[in-house]
Design a protein around this motif. Structure first.
Motif, PDB file in Angstrom:
ATOM      1  N   ILE A  68      38.229  29.196  48.254  1.00 36.26           N
ATOM      2  CA  ILE A  68      36.874  30.068  48.919  1.00 36.26           C
ATOM      3  C   ILE A  68      37.642  31.453  47.622  1.00 36.26           C
ATOM      4  O   ILE A  68      37.477  31.947  46.794  1.00 36.26           O
ATOM      5  N   ILE A  69      38.529  31.590  48.703  1.00 37.43           N
ATOM      6  CA  ILE A  69      38.921  32.613  48.397  1.00 37.43           C
ATOM      7  C   ILE A  69      39.815  33.258  46.788  1.00 37.43           C
ATOM      8  O   ILE A  69      39.590  34.176  46.203  1.00 37.43           O
ATOM      9  N   PHE A  70      40.880  32.506  47.627  1.00 37.82           N
ATOM     10  CA  PHE A  70      41.802  32.121  45.770  1.00 37.82           C
ATOM     11  C   PHE A  70      41.302  31.481  44.860  1.00 37.82           C
ATOM     12  O   PHE A  70      42.325  31.538  43.389  1.00 37.82           O
ATOM     13  N   LEU A  71      40.307  30.583  44.728  1.00 39.00           N
ATOM     14  CA  LEU A  71      39.831  29.963  43.464  1.00 39.00           C
ATOM     15  C   LEU A  71      38.405  30.252  43.064  1.00 39.00           C
ATOM     16  O   LEU A  71      38.263  30.474  42.274  1.00 39.00           O
ATOM     17  N   TRP A  72      37.942  31.540  43.459  1.00 38.63           N
ATOM     18  CA  TRP A  72      36.666  31.875  43.171  1.00 38.63           C
ATOM     19  C   TRP A  72      36.610  33.193  43.544  1.00 38.63           C
ATOM     20  O   TRP A  72      35.946  33.945  41.936  1.00 38.63           O
ATOM     21  N   ILE A  73      36.575  33.543  44.410  1.00 38.09           N
ATOM     22  CA  ILE A  73      37.243  35.022  44.363  1.00 38.09           C
ATOM     23  C   ILE A  73      37.334  36.263  43.636  1.00 38.09           C
ATOM     24  O   ILE A  73      37.288  37.305  43.110  1.00 38.09           O
ATOM     25  N   LEU A  74      39.000  35.349  44.459  1.00 36.10           N
ATOM     26  CA  LEU A  74      40.280  36.795  43.363  1.00 36.10           C
ATOM     27  C   LEU A  74      39.790  36.226  41.732  1.00 36.10           C
ATOM     28  O   LEU A  74      40.277  37.312  40.912  1.00 36.10           O
ATOM     29  N   PRO A  75      39.837  35.285  41.766  1.00 31.28           N
ATOM     30  CA  PRO A  75      40.039  35.040  39.853  1.00 31.28           C
ATOM     31  C   PRO A  75      38.230  35.623  39.913  1.00 31.28           C
ATOM     32  O   PRO A  75      38.853  36.502  38.294  1.00 31.28           O
ATOM     33  N   VAL A  76      37.292  36.154  40.406  1.00 31.57           N
ATOM     34  CA  VAL A  76      36.360  36.697  39.706  1.00 31.57           C
ATOM     35  C   VAL A  76      36.554  38.140  39.573  1.00 31.57           C
ATOM     36  O   VAL A  76      36.155  38.586  38.840  1.00 31.57           O
ATOM     37  N   LEU A  77      37.641  38.603  40.257  1.00 33.08           N
ATOM     38  CA  LEU A  77      37.733  39.797  40.434  1.00 33.08           C
ATOM     39  C   LEU A  77      38.717  40.090  39.633  1.00 33.08           C
ATOM     40  O   LEU A  77      38.172  41.354  38.551  1.00 33.08           O
ATOM     41  N   VAL A  78      39.643  39.403  39.463  1.00 33.48           N
ATOM     42  CA  VAL A  78      40.909  39.901  37.914  1.00 33.48           C
ATOM     43  C   VAL A  78      39.668  39.762  37.524  1.00 33.48           C
ATOM     44  O   VAL A  78      40.241  41.050  35.649  1.00 33.48           O
ATOM     45  N   LEU A  79      38.643  38.668  36.527  1.00 32.15           N
ATOM     46  CA  LEU A  79      38.262  38.213  35.646  1.00 32.15           C
ATOM     47  C   LEU A  79      37.278  39.848  34.862  1.00 32.15           C
ATOM     48  O   LEU A  79      37.632  40.320  33.758  1.00 32.15           O
ATOM     49  N   SER A  80      36.588  40.280  36.038  1.00 30.36           N
ATOM     50  CA  SER A  80      35.876  41.280  36.247  1.00 30.36           C
ATOM     51  C   SER A  80      36.616  42.321  35.731  1.00 30.36           C
ATOM     52  O   SER A  80      36.414  43.449  34.709  1.00 30.36           O
ATOM     53  N   TYR A  81      37.650  42.387  35.977  1.00 31.85           N
ATOM     54  CA  TYR A  81      38.506  44.004  35.532  1.00 31.85           C
ATOM     55  C   TYR A  81      39.285  43.736  34.504  1.00 31.85           C
ATOM     56  O   TYR A  81      39.155  44.742  33.349  1.00 31.85           O
ATOM     57  N   LEU A  82      39.728  42.019  34.061  1.00 29.57           N
ATOM     58  CA  LEU A  82      39.519  42.298  32.319  1.00 29.57           C
ATOM     59  C   LEU A  82      38.692  42.666  31.851  1.00 29.57           C
ATOM     60  O   LEU A  82      38.804  43.088  30.887  1.00 29.57           O
ATOM     61  N   ILE A  83      37.812  42.330  31.766  1.00 26.48           N
ATOM     62  CA  ILE A  83      36.892  42.252  30.788  1.00 26.48           C
ATOM     63  C   ILE A  83      36.167  43.852  30.595  1.00 26.48           C
ATOM     64  O   ILE A  83      36.211  44.540  29.766  1.00 26.48           O
ATOM     65  N   TYR A  84      36.264  44.645  31.943  1.00 23.52           N
ATOM     66  CA  TYR A  84      36.054  46.181  32.070  1.00 23.52           C
ATOM     67  C   TYR A  84      37.542  46.694  31.457  1.00 23.52           C
ATOM     68  O   TYR A  84      37.165  47.194  30.963  1.00 23.52           O
ATOM     69  N   TYR A  85      38.656  46.376  31.648  1.00 21.50           N
ATOM     70  CA  TYR A  85      40.119  46.616  31.115  1.00 21.50           C
ATOM     71  C   TYR A  85      39.680  46.498  29.237  1.00 21.50           C
ATOM     72  O   TYR A  85      39.764  47.035  28.038  1.00 21.50           O
ATOM     73  N   ILE A  86      38.850  44.991  28.677  1.00 22.84           N
ATOM     74  CA  ILE A  86      38.807  45.077  27.184  1.00 22.84           C
ATOM     75  C   ILE A  86      37.841  45.966  26.722  1.00 22.84           C
ATOM     76  O   ILE A  86      38.039  46.756  25.841  1.00 22.84           O
ATOM     77  N   TYR A  87      37.016  46.424  27.687  1.00 20.87           N
ATOM     78  CA  TYR A  87      35.674  47.413  26.896  1.00 20.87           C
ATOM     79  C   TYR A  87      36.259  48.312  26.859  1.00 20.87           C
ATOM     80  O   TYR A  87      35.666  49.574  25.968  1.00 20.87           O
TER      81      TYR A  87
END
Length: 164
Positions: A68-87
């Motif tokens: 859950i930590i490495f395949l759900w939570i961590l990817p959600v955090l990384v993807l959230s930051y990536l989208i923030y970075y793109i914007y």
């Protein structure tokens, strides 16, 4: 017609997610699990495999909490930051812009599968007679990989421009 930057971000990310999810829906509904079907001879085959891990099944045997930590939570955090970075990064070149949107869309599509289904549906396999061979993958994986290649190509092109 010139789309706004924010609308372009939404459309690029959403189109990656939608195409991936439609393809997985079709595969789940019409392809018998673990049965191989030839699309282009043995060079491109269709399989329906549920991957409970990450890339090429890595992490499938992890403890459920760690998973859950490495395949759900961590990817959600990384993807959230990536989208923030793109914007936020309005000076980004077009190559990076498209590449990061593809990476975000593919990543979101696979994380969605992990959360909604407990696994990611993989279904494509390429085998060019031993010259080039892939694991079984899906269109979200292809989107992420394409995004990485675009980033590399864009980096090369930008470096070439700077040297001229």
């Amino acid at each position: 017609m010139h789309l706004s930057r924010n609308l372009s971000i939404i459309l690029l990310i959403a189109s990656n997610i939608v195409v991936d999810q439609i393809s997985k829906f079709i595969v789940r509904a019409n392809v018998t699990p673990y049965q191989e079907s030839e699309i282009l001879g043995s060079y491109l085959t269709l399989n329906n495999v549920e991957n409970t891990g990450a890339f090429l099944g890595m992490g499938s045997d992890l403890n459920p909490t760690i998973k859950i930590i490495f395949l759900w939570i961590l990817p959600v955090l990384v993807l959230s930051y990536l989208i923030y970075y793109i914007y936020k990064n309005k000076q980004m070149d077009n190559y990076s812009f498209i590449a990061l949107c593809c990476i975000a869309g593919g990543g979101i599509a696979n994380v969605f599968d992990r959360i909604a289904y407990g696994s990611v549906t993989d279904f494509l396999h390429i085998d060019l007679g031993g010259i080039f061979r892939t694991g079984i993958f899906n269109l979200a994986d292809l989107s992420v990989t394409t995004g990485m290649f675009i980033l590399l190509f864009g980096s090369f092109m930008n470096r070439k421009k700077q040297n001229e």
